[in-house]
Design a protein around this motif. Structure first.
Motif, mmCIF file in Angstrom:
data_model
loop_
_atom_site.group_PDB
_atom_site.id
_atom_site.type_symbol
_atom_site.label_atom_id
_atom_site.label_comp_id
_atom_site.label_asym_id
_atom_site.label_seq_id
_atom_site.Cartn_x
_atom_site.Cartn_y
_atom_site.Cartn_z
ATOM 1 N N CYS A 157 26.904 14.252 50.779
ATOM 2 C CA CYS A 157 28.217 14.052 50.166
ATOM 3 C C CYS A 157 28.592 12.584 50.321
ATOM 4 O O CYS A 157 28.798 12.113 51.442
ATOM 5 N N CYS A 160 32.189 12.240 52.128
ATOM 6 C CA CYS A 160 32.257 12.553 53.563
ATOM 7 C C CYS A 160 31.213 11.777 54.362
ATOM 8 O O CYS A 160 31.242 11.791 55.586
ATOM 9 N N CYS A 178 35.339 18.485 50.290
ATOM 10 C CA CYS A 178 36.184 17.542 49.552
ATOM 11 C C CYS A 178 36.047 17.639 48.046
ATOM 12 O O CYS A 178 36.761 16.958 47.318
#
Ligand SMILES: [Zn+2]
Length: 410
Positions: A157, A160, A178
């Protein structure tokens, strides 16, 4: 009678006073170990789902206790990892402080539920007296060559800045935390060499009292280990391709059907492998890059789905079949998952459903090398039979040819 917290408390005190949950190991004849999964202290409170789990096993433990069993039902907290990290991010409190506070609260709640838990043997996975044993075990694996590092693609990700497990990637390929689109990224990671134990694990499955479907899933996950690795020389513009060390590059495929080797019409590699970059020629670079980009947004589960339409693209390189010396094209297709097996797969359209479909889609030749000994052969034919179109192996049975080829390739 109405429910009353006071009644609960009265009896819980009585159980505490008489040490009902205490385990007496000397009473070994009648012992019963009752273990439920430990709580994750990722929130500040227990929720109803906890008691949904514990209610059943606790009731059973109590019944067994009343039947005279010596019950050992410990409780603990599985307190490491993403949930604790997420909670810390959400609240801004250091995870050590928040996790310990959550544990204290949850202990109180579990006690007030009246569970027959043995708190003398509580474990908390984030405390050094517990995780030193994880570290100890890891070191034993490492010393024995069973833990090693290599480069492999992971779910990443970009928001993140973290690796995600397959389970944390949602079906639309976004991050569970997210919502950012997850990409595949090559990173150095630790691996455990569990394939070394594949045979033992498969043998052990037979004796387990588990549902057949569960056993089947385990079997597929462990993977077949009976088979052979076949090395194909990689060539580009009729020259051997060299690896980093300057040696001729071999493309290694694992197969359980060595008898179909003369029917291999292409090799397929994973688009997100280093091999793919190495094998892609200048002329094919643009198209392969676009295909790699497209692959990045697919999950491994989508990629290995048997119902999904087959896609793929030619890398521009070739491989030499070690038994026929034929030159066959090397393709890349996202149904091959990098990091599983050798990352390189033989395409045998005459005798494999998926390969048949792949070759029909891309106009690759479909060659029959096994014939059905009992009736007219209908391709794709995936059973054992008698070899045809296989040079000196023609006329042998699949079993005979496998032994013979294994000797010839050794
Ligand atoms: Zn994210």
């Amino acid at each position: 009678m109405q429910y009353s917290v006071e009644t609960d408390k009265k009896w819980q005190k009585r159980w505490d006073d008489m040490q009902l949950a205490k385990f007496h190991p000397e009473n070994i004849k009648n012992k019963l170990y009752v273990l439920e999964m430990f709580s994750y202290p990722s929130g500040a409170n227990l929720h109803v789902g906890h008691w949904y789990n514990y209610g059943l096993s606790d009731s059973w433990a109590r019944m067994k206790k009343m039947q005279g069993y010596e019950i050992f039902q410990p409780m603990g907290f599985d307190a490491f990892g993403l949930p604790a990290e997420n909670y810390a991010i959400k609240t801004g409190v250091h995870p050590q402080i928040s996790t310990e506070a959550n544990i204290t609260k949850m202990q109180e709640q579990l006690k007030s539920m009246g569970g027959l838990f043995n708190w003398e043997h509580e474990i908390v996975t984030c405390r050094p007296e517990y995780y030193r044993w994880n570290q100890y075990m890891f070191l034993q694996l490492y010393k024995n060559g069973l833990a090693y590092r290599k480069n492999a693609p992971v779910n990443w990700c970009p928001h993140c800045n973290t690796v995600l497990a397959n389970e944390q990637v949602l079906s639309d390929h976004t991050c569970e935390r997210c919502g950012t689109v997850v990409v595949k990224k090559n990173l150095t990671q630790w691996f455990f060499n569990i394939t070394k134990y594949a045979d033992q694990l498969l043998d052990g499955l037979k004796d387990l009292d588990w549902p057949d479907t569960t056993k089947k899933i385990q079997e597929n996950w462990i993977g077949r280990s009976e088979g052979a690795e076949v090395k194909f020389k990689a060539i580009q513009n009729d020259q051997n391709i060299k690896d980093d060390a300057g040696n001729d590059l071999d493309l290694t495929c694992f197969t359980t059907r060595l008898d179909t080797l003369c029917g291999v019409v292409a090799l397929v590699i994973a688009p997100d492998s280093e091999l793919c970059d190495l094998l892609t020629t200048k002329e094919n670079e643009e198209a392969v890059k676009a295909y790699q980009q497209e692959t990045l947004s697919l999950s491994d589960i989508d990629r290995s789905s048997t119902t999904r339409e087959k896609t793929g693209i030619f890398t521009g390189s070739y491989a030499i079949n070690p038994v026929t010396n034929e030159k066959i094209p090397v393709w890349t297709a996202n149904y091959v998952i990098s990091g599983y097996g050798t990352g390189c797969v033989m395409v045998v359209p005459g005798h494999d459903d998926r390969d048949y479909e792949f070759c029909e889609t891309f106009d690759l030749p479909i060659v029959q090398v096994i014939s059905n000994p009992n009736e007219e052969t209908v391709l794709p034919y995936s059973d054992y039979g008698v070899l045809v179109n296989s040079g000196k192996y023609s006329g042998m049975t699949s079993e005979e040819a496998q032994t013979e080829m294994l000797n010839d390739l050794a």
